[in-house]
Design an enzyme around this catalytic site. Sequence first.
Site, mmCIF file in Angstrom:
data_model
loop_
_atom_site.group_PDB
_atom_site.id
_atom_site.type_symbol
_atom_site.label_atom_id
_atom_site.label_comp_id
_atom_site.label_asym_id
_atom_site.label_seq_id
_atom_site.Cartn_x
_atom_site.Cartn_y
_atom_site.Cartn_z
ATOM 1 N N ARG A 19 0.721 -1.107 0.055
ATOM 2 C CA ARG A 19 0.052 0.107 0.070
ATOM 3 C C ARG A 19 0.841 1.384 -0.031
ATOM 4 N NH1 ARG A 19 -2.752 3.110 5.028
ATOM 5 N NH2 ARG A 19 -3.951 4.544 3.864
ATOM 6 N N GLU A 34 -8.357 -3.917 2.387
ATOM 7 C CA GLU A 34 -7.195 -3.265 1.694
ATOM 8 C C GLU A 34 -6.284 -4.386 1.140
ATOM 9 O OE1 GLU A 34 -7.006 -0.633 4.979
ATOM 10 O OE2 GLU A 34 -7.024 0.867 3.370
ATOM 11 N N ARG A 86 -5.991 14.271 13.224
ATOM 12 C CA ARG A 86 -5.993 15.361 12.013
ATOM 13 C C ARG A 86 -7.213 16.117 12.021
ATOM 14 N NH1 ARG A 86 -4.719 11.072 7.446
ATOM 15 N NH2 ARG A 86 -4.326 9.478 9.135
#
Length: 391
Positions: A92, A378, A240
């Site tokens: 990834r 994923e 974040r």
Amino acid sequence: MNGVYLTLNAGSSSLKFALFDSAASSADPLLKGTVAGVGGTPAFTARGADGAKIDTGVALDGASDHAEVIARLLPWLAAQHAGRPLLAVGHRVVHGGQHFPEPTRITPPVLAQLQDLAPLAPLHQHHNLAAIRAVAQREPDVPQIACFDTSFHRTQSHLAQQFALPRTLTDQGIIRYGFHGLSYDYIASTLPEHLQDGADGRVVVAHLGNGSSMCALHARKSVATTMGFTALDGLMMGSRCGTLDPGVILHLIQHEGMRADEIETLLYTRSGLLGVSGTSNDMYVLQNTDTASARDAIDMFCYRAACGLAGLVPSIGGLDALVFTAGIGENSALVRTKICGWLDWLGVSLDDVANDQAATVISAASSRVKVLVVPTNEEAVVARACRALVR
Ligand code: AMP
């Protein structure tokens, strides 16, 4: 030749790995595991195909970074797939910029281009590339494939990708790239199973984890997403800030005397759930913390997620289905309830029992919008790219 593919996902303090049988097209790996605490005290866990814990772990004492962890992990993995060759390693990679709309075989020039993109993903790209270099050092003859979180979004229109900035900056590549593309790609591939004829309809996927974003899909392609030029934009996240008035950054520079690196640390690592709660970036911890600031952080996360979703709806002209995925999306009934509580006007209504049980379909029978919980995978998307590129 039959063998195995290894997928690696090197995060800021973790390394996730999975082994796939090259002959099977299954999304389920032969084994998968995580090394947490990379850079501190690494801790290894792995599970086999049946979900049972594998007891014989890797000795990681003194392994201080991704390279050392990978150097210890590869021989252990070789013993796990004894007799079957390692045919490829798929990674990834968070940022593929404009030049990588597809998974790509890694060569020295490709690696150099990916290095140039590192400033755009400061929390991730360096670690992704460190893993690639560590594998190349130990297994120079094994092909390596980069799978990008940005690629899935390259189907978006110019309108959806550009900022309201002078055209010269757009031409330089200052555009909305979008992220979490491997997760969206996987969820898109599962929609026919869950929505049958509705799979190609108007769907929003909410990838809510430590990093969070949403993606509007039509015909299972990305039409718009909440993350932009970097993985900082959009929804409120673990640490974040998400969408922020750019004027705040100007204020911090001009009136608080903050430097760029200090602002970067503030926005990436001290904001979001952590900044608002003052105690934790972890949703599970906050849900079990009985303070006003923890509740405030959760409420804000959910409100902003609902606003993010509402901002995507025009791009697909309405909403037929909403899919929750990733750590928070898959596991927090509270967060799903609170987000959907803001979406009544869109025709979203939950079945509280199904939601509490994290059933696949959690919308009420009367809900106009179908609401689903689908675990992401994923690694399966990375393994699929290995199968396609290494023959
Ligand atoms: P991810 O980045 O996808 O691994 O997701 C990590 C986030 O999922 C963290 O904020 C966790 O606290 C959250 N999470 C995992 N399990 C639960 C749970 N049972 N309830 C609430 N949040 C959870």
